[in-house]
Design a protein around this motif. Structure first.
Motif, PDB file in Angstrom:
ATOM      1  N   ILE A  72       0.824  -1.213   0.000  1.00 57.76           N
ATOM      2  CA  ILE A  72       0.000   0.000   0.000  1.00 57.76           C
ATOM      3  C   ILE A  72       0.858   1.262   0.000  1.00 57.76           C
ATOM      4  CG2 ILE A  72      -1.713   1.329   1.313  1.00 57.76           C
ATOM      5  CD1 ILE A  72      -2.843  -1.324   2.292  1.00 57.76           C
ATOM      6  N   GLY A  73       1.848   1.333   0.886  1.00 59.78           N
ATOM      7  CA  GLY A  73       2.678   2.523   0.969  1.00 59.78           C
ATOM      8  C   GLY A  73       3.895   2.269   1.833  1.00 59.78           C
ATOM      9  N   LEU A  74       4.731   3.286   1.976  1.00 58.94           N
ATOM     10  CA  LEU A  74       5.952   3.182   2.763  1.00 58.94           C
ATOM     11  C   LEU A  74       6.065   4.393   3.682  1.00 58.94           C
ATOM     12  CD1 LEU A  74       8.406   2.015  -0.056  1.00 58.94           C
ATOM     13  CD2 LEU A  74       7.532   0.612   1.827  1.00 58.94           C
ATOM     14  N   PRO A  75       6.885   4.299   4.724  1.00 62.10           N
ATOM     15  CA  PRO A  75       7.031   5.438   5.645  1.00 62.10           C
ATOM     16  C   PRO A  75       7.582   6.673   4.944  1.00 62.10           C
ATOM     17  CG  PRO A  75       7.925   3.429   6.612  1.00 62.10           C
ATOM     18  CD  PRO A  75       7.634   3.117   5.175  1.00 62.10           C
ATOM     19  N   GLU A  76       7.173   7.826   5.470  1.00 67.72           N
ATOM     20  CA  GLU A  76       7.714   9.094   5.020  1.00 67.72           C
ATOM     21  C   GLU A  76       8.602   9.666   6.112  1.00 67.72           C
ATOM     22  OE1 GLU A  76       4.494  11.627   4.009  1.00 67.72           O
ATOM     23  OE2 GLU A  76       3.829  10.405   2.314  1.00 67.72           O
ATOM     24  N   ARG A  77       9.521  10.519   5.718  1.00 71.80           N
ATOM     25  CA  ARG A  77      10.407  11.153   6.685  1.00 71.80           C
ATOM     26  C   ARG A  77       9.578  11.942   7.699  1.00 71.80           C
ATOM     27  NH1 ARG A  77      13.004  13.582   3.298  1.00 71.80           N
ATOM     28  NH2 ARG A  77      14.680  12.119   2.820  1.00 71.80           N
ATOM     29  N   GLY A  78       9.790  11.685   8.973  1.00 73.75           N
ATOM     30  CA  GLY A  78       9.033  12.351  10.018  1.00 73.75           C
ATOM     31  C   GLY A  78       7.948  11.501  10.638  1.00 73.75           C
ATOM     32  N   ASP A  79       7.595  10.376  10.020  1.00 75.37           N
ATOM     33  CA  ASP A  79       6.581   9.489  10.594  1.00 75.37           C
ATOM     34  C   ASP A  79       7.069   8.896  11.914  1.00 75.37           C
ATOM     35  OD1 ASP A  79       5.056   9.957   8.379  1.00 75.37           O
ATOM     36  OD2 ASP A  79       5.143   7.908   7.591  1.00 75.37           O
ATOM     37  N   VAL A  80       6.144   8.737  12.856  1.00 79.28           N
ATOM     38  CA  VAL A  80       6.423   7.994  14.083  1.00 79.28           C
ATOM     39  C   VAL A  80       5.987   6.555  13.841  1.00 79.28           C
ATOM     40  CG1 VAL A  80       5.933   7.758  16.542  1.00 79.28           C
ATOM     41  CG2 VAL A  80       6.107  10.030  15.530  1.00 79.28           C
ATOM     42  N   ILE A  81       6.927   5.618  13.928  1.00 80.93           N
ATOM     43  CA  ILE A  81       6.624   4.243  13.546  1.00 80.93           C
ATOM     44  C   ILE A  81       6.892   3.274  14.701  1.00 80.93           C
ATOM     45  CG2 ILE A  81       7.146   4.675  11.112  1.00 80.93           C
ATOM     46  CD1 ILE A  81       9.811   3.156  11.553  1.00 80.93           C
ATOM     47  N   VAL A  82       6.138   2.179  14.688  1.00 81.17           N
ATOM     48  CA  VAL A  82       6.401   1.039  15.563  1.00 81.17           C
ATOM     49  C   VAL A  82       7.018  -0.045  14.699  1.00 81.17           C
ATOM     50  CG1 VAL A  82       5.352  -0.761  16.992  1.00 81.17           C
ATOM     51  CG2 VAL A  82       4.569   1.605  17.190  1.00 81.17           C
ATOM     52  N   PHE A  83       8.057  -0.688  15.217  1.00 81.27           N
ATOM     53  CA  PHE A  83       8.773  -1.705  14.440  1.00 81.27           C
ATOM     54  C   PHE A  83       9.354  -2.759  15.370  1.00 81.27           C
ATOM     55  CE2 PHE A  83      11.554   1.807  15.474  1.00 81.27           C
ATOM     56  CZ  PHE A  83      12.697   1.206  15.958  1.00 81.27           C
ATOM     57  N   LYS A  84       9.699  -3.886  14.784  1.00 76.74           N
ATOM     58  CA  LYS A  84      10.382  -4.940  15.524  1.00 76.74           C
ATOM     59  C   LYS A  84      11.853  -4.557  15.653  1.00 76.74           C
ATOM     60  CE  LYS A  84       6.686  -7.442  15.747  1.00 76.74           C
ATOM     61  NZ  LYS A  84       5.983  -7.618  17.031  1.00 76.74           N
ATOM     62  N   TYR A  85      12.318  -4.487  16.895  1.00 74.11           N
ATOM     63  CA  TYR A  85      13.704  -4.111  17.182  1.00 74.11           C
ATOM     64  C   TYR A  85      14.651  -5.055  16.452  1.00 74.11           C
ATOM     65  CZ  TYR A  85      17.800  -3.177  20.211  1.00 74.11           C
ATOM     66  OH  TYR A  85      19.041  -2.855  20.701  1.00 74.11           O
ATOM     67  N   PRO A  86      15.479  -4.545  15.538  1.00 68.09           N
ATOM     68  CA  PRO A  86      16.326  -5.430  14.726  1.00 68.09           C
ATOM     69  C   PRO A  86      17.247  -6.346  15.544  1.00 68.09           C
ATOM     70  CG  PRO A  86      16.295  -3.226  13.797  1.00 68.09           C
ATOM     71  CD  PRO A  86      15.591  -3.135  15.125  1.00 68.09           C
ATOM     72  N   VAL A  87      17.696  -5.874  16.697  1.00 70.42           N
ATOM     73  CA  VAL A  87      18.590  -6.687  17.533  1.00 70.42           C
ATOM     74  C   VAL A  87      17.831  -7.809  18.220  1.00 70.42           C
ATOM     75  CG1 VAL A  87      20.206  -6.622  19.475  1.00 70.42           C
ATOM     76  CG2 VAL A  87      20.083  -4.690  17.885  1.00 70.42           C
ATOM     77  N   GLU A  88      16.577  -7.569  18.580  1.00 70.55           N
ATOM     78  CA  GLU A  88      15.732  -8.560  19.254  1.00 70.55           C
ATOM     79  C   GLU A  88      14.311  -8.410  18.716  1.00 70.55           C
ATOM     80  OE1 GLU A  88      14.467 -11.496  20.698  1.00 70.55           O
ATOM     81  OE2 GLU A  88      16.484 -11.188  21.524  1.00 70.55           O
ATOM     82  N   PRO A  89      13.974  -9.107  17.619  1.00 69.37           N
ATOM     83  CA  PRO A  89      12.706  -8.872  16.920  1.00 69.37           C
ATOM     84  C   PRO A  89      11.441  -9.171  17.726  1.00 69.37           C
ATOM     85  CG  PRO A  89      14.264 -10.017  15.498  1.00 69.37           C
ATOM     86  CD  PRO A  89      14.851 -10.029  16.878  1.00 69.37           C
ATOM     87  N   THR A  90      11.558  -9.808  18.883  1.00 68.78           N
ATOM     88  CA  THR A  90      10.368 -10.043  19.695  1.00 68.78           C
ATOM     89  C   THR A  90       9.950  -8.788  20.450  1.00 68.78           C
ATOM     90  OG1 THR A  90      11.706 -10.847  21.554  1.00 68.78           O
ATOM     91  CG2 THR A  90      10.895 -12.487  19.978  1.00 68.78           C
ATOM     92  N   ILE A  91      10.780  -7.732  20.410  1.00 70.40           N
ATOM     93  CA  ILE A  91      10.503  -6.491  21.135  1.00 70.40           C
ATOM     94  C   ILE A  91      10.025  -5.425  20.151  1.00 70.40           C
ATOM     95  CG2 ILE A  91      11.471  -4.688  22.611  1.00 70.40           C
ATOM     96  CD1 ILE A  91      13.560  -6.690  23.540  1.00 70.40           C
ATOM     97  N   ASP A  92       8.954  -4.718  20.522  1.00 75.55           N
ATOM     98  CA  ASP A  92       8.450  -3.613  19.704  1.00 75.55           C
ATOM     99  C   ASP A  92       9.092  -2.308  20.156  1.00 75.55           C
ATOM    100  OD1 ASP A  92       6.615  -5.079  18.083  1.00 75.55           O
ATOM    101  OD2 ASP A  92       5.243  -5.187  19.784  1.00 75.55           O
ATOM    102  N   TYR A  93       9.605  -1.533  19.191  1.00 80.12           N
ATOM    103  CA  TYR A  93      10.178  -0.216  19.451  1.00 80.12           C
ATOM    104  C   TYR A  93       9.327   0.838  18.755  1.00 80.12           C
ATOM    105  CZ  TYR A  93      14.724  -0.920  21.775  1.00 80.12           C
ATOM    106  OH  TYR A  93      15.707  -1.161  22.692  1.00 80.12           O
TER     107      TYR A  93
END
Length: 306
Positions: free
Chosen positions: A123-144
């Motif tokens: 559908i789309g991709l993030p834009e500069r300035g968006d506040v996003i939730v993502f899986k922490y790359p170091v520990e993907p079970t954690i949401d950042y």
């Protein structure tokens, strides 16, 4: 934890859905047939109590049948539309505070299956300035949760607590852009604090979004701890294709991309779009109630996220 919850939710939905289908197309008709047979064998009309007893499904069938529509609705809503999150730290102050409950839009960046998280609708991709939730790359079970600073191909410099961005050069650009400093305007100092230290609040004018940030003037930049990328200076980052560079708005109290690198596109959960509830937790150790019990509701914080 969110991954396990998604797996459990999918499992319950599948099992209850199978039972719902079995009841609708086989078990319920069998009970109707049993009622008709009993009616033929009876000289008079069966009482409503007996009829209801014959048609009544056992609890291990009736319970899944009753919960399936609800649990399926929750799965669809949570997996593809909106999911609630709680902010557990101050890394996004002043935009988000500890005790904020937010809604994350999960379809802005494409639809993914809730377990393997493979995108099946783009559908789309993030834009500069968006506040996003993502899986922490170091520990993907954690949401950042952080703010998007650099898009794929961008070059980002964070030097002396100033931010510089050089957007990727697109094929349609007649002249490639150069580094531009993100302008900041002083708002106040001391409104927020880190222990005894008052933080300085600025308004940051991103290329397509304005938001506020906090800076601790008494902390020197932790440049030696920054993520080391080959071919760049320690305070410079080149965002790889399919990745994003993120930072917290509380600049000196945020474990973000400066320290661990970039967020792969497949780790995206969604865009934080609104605060739907916000609690104060201002209890001391002397209070009788536990500290996790709210002391009040911050109604003024409810609304969209900038």
């Amino acid at each position: 934890m969110a991954v396990y919850f998604s797996i459990i939710l999918v499992f319950i939905t599948v099992v209850s859905g199978i039972i719902w289908l079995a009841d609708k197309f086989y078990l319920a008709p069998q009970r109707q047939l049993k009622l008709a047979t009993a009616q033929k064998q009876c000289e008079g009309e069966l009482s409503p109590e007996i009829s209801d007893k014959i048609l009544e499904a056992p609890f291990f069938i009736d319970t899944p049948v009753q919960i399936f529509p609800v649990i399926a609705f929750v799965l669809i809503l949570r997996s593809f539309i909106y999911e609630p999150f709680q902010i557990p730290s101050g890394s996004m102050m002043p935009t988000l505070l500890d005790g904020d409950f937010i809604l994350v839009n999960k379809f802005n960046y494409g639809l993914r299956d809730p377990v393997a998280r493979k995108k099946f609708v783009d559908i789309g991709l993030p834009e500069r300035g968006d506040v996003i939730v993502f899986k922490y790359p170091v520990e993907p079970t954690i949401d950042y949760i952080k703010r998007v600073i650099g898009l794929p191909g961008d070059r980002v410099i964070y030097r002396n607590k100033s931010l510089y961005i050089k957007p990727v050069c697109l094929p349609t650009d007649t002249q490639c852009p150069e580094f531009e400093q993100v302008e900041t305007t002083l708002v106040n100092k001391g409104e927020y604090s880190d222990g005894p230290v008052g933080l300085t609040r600025y308004t940051s004018n991103m290329p397509n979004k304005t938001h506020d940030i906090l800076v601790n003037d008494e902390i020197i930049p932790r440049t030696p701890l920054y993520f080391k990328q080959n071919g760049t200076k320690r305070d410079e980052f080149v965002v790889p294709e399919g990745h994003y560079f993120v930072m917290g708005d509380n600049r000196d109290n945020s474990a973000d991309g400066r320290f661990w690198g970039f967020v792969p596109e497949e780790n995206l959960v969604g865009e934080a779009v609104a605060i739907w509830m916000s609690f104060d937790f201002e209890r001391t150790e002397e209070d009788m109630l536990p500290r996790w019990v709210p002391t009040g509701i911050r109604f003024g914080r409810l609304g969209s996220i900038q």
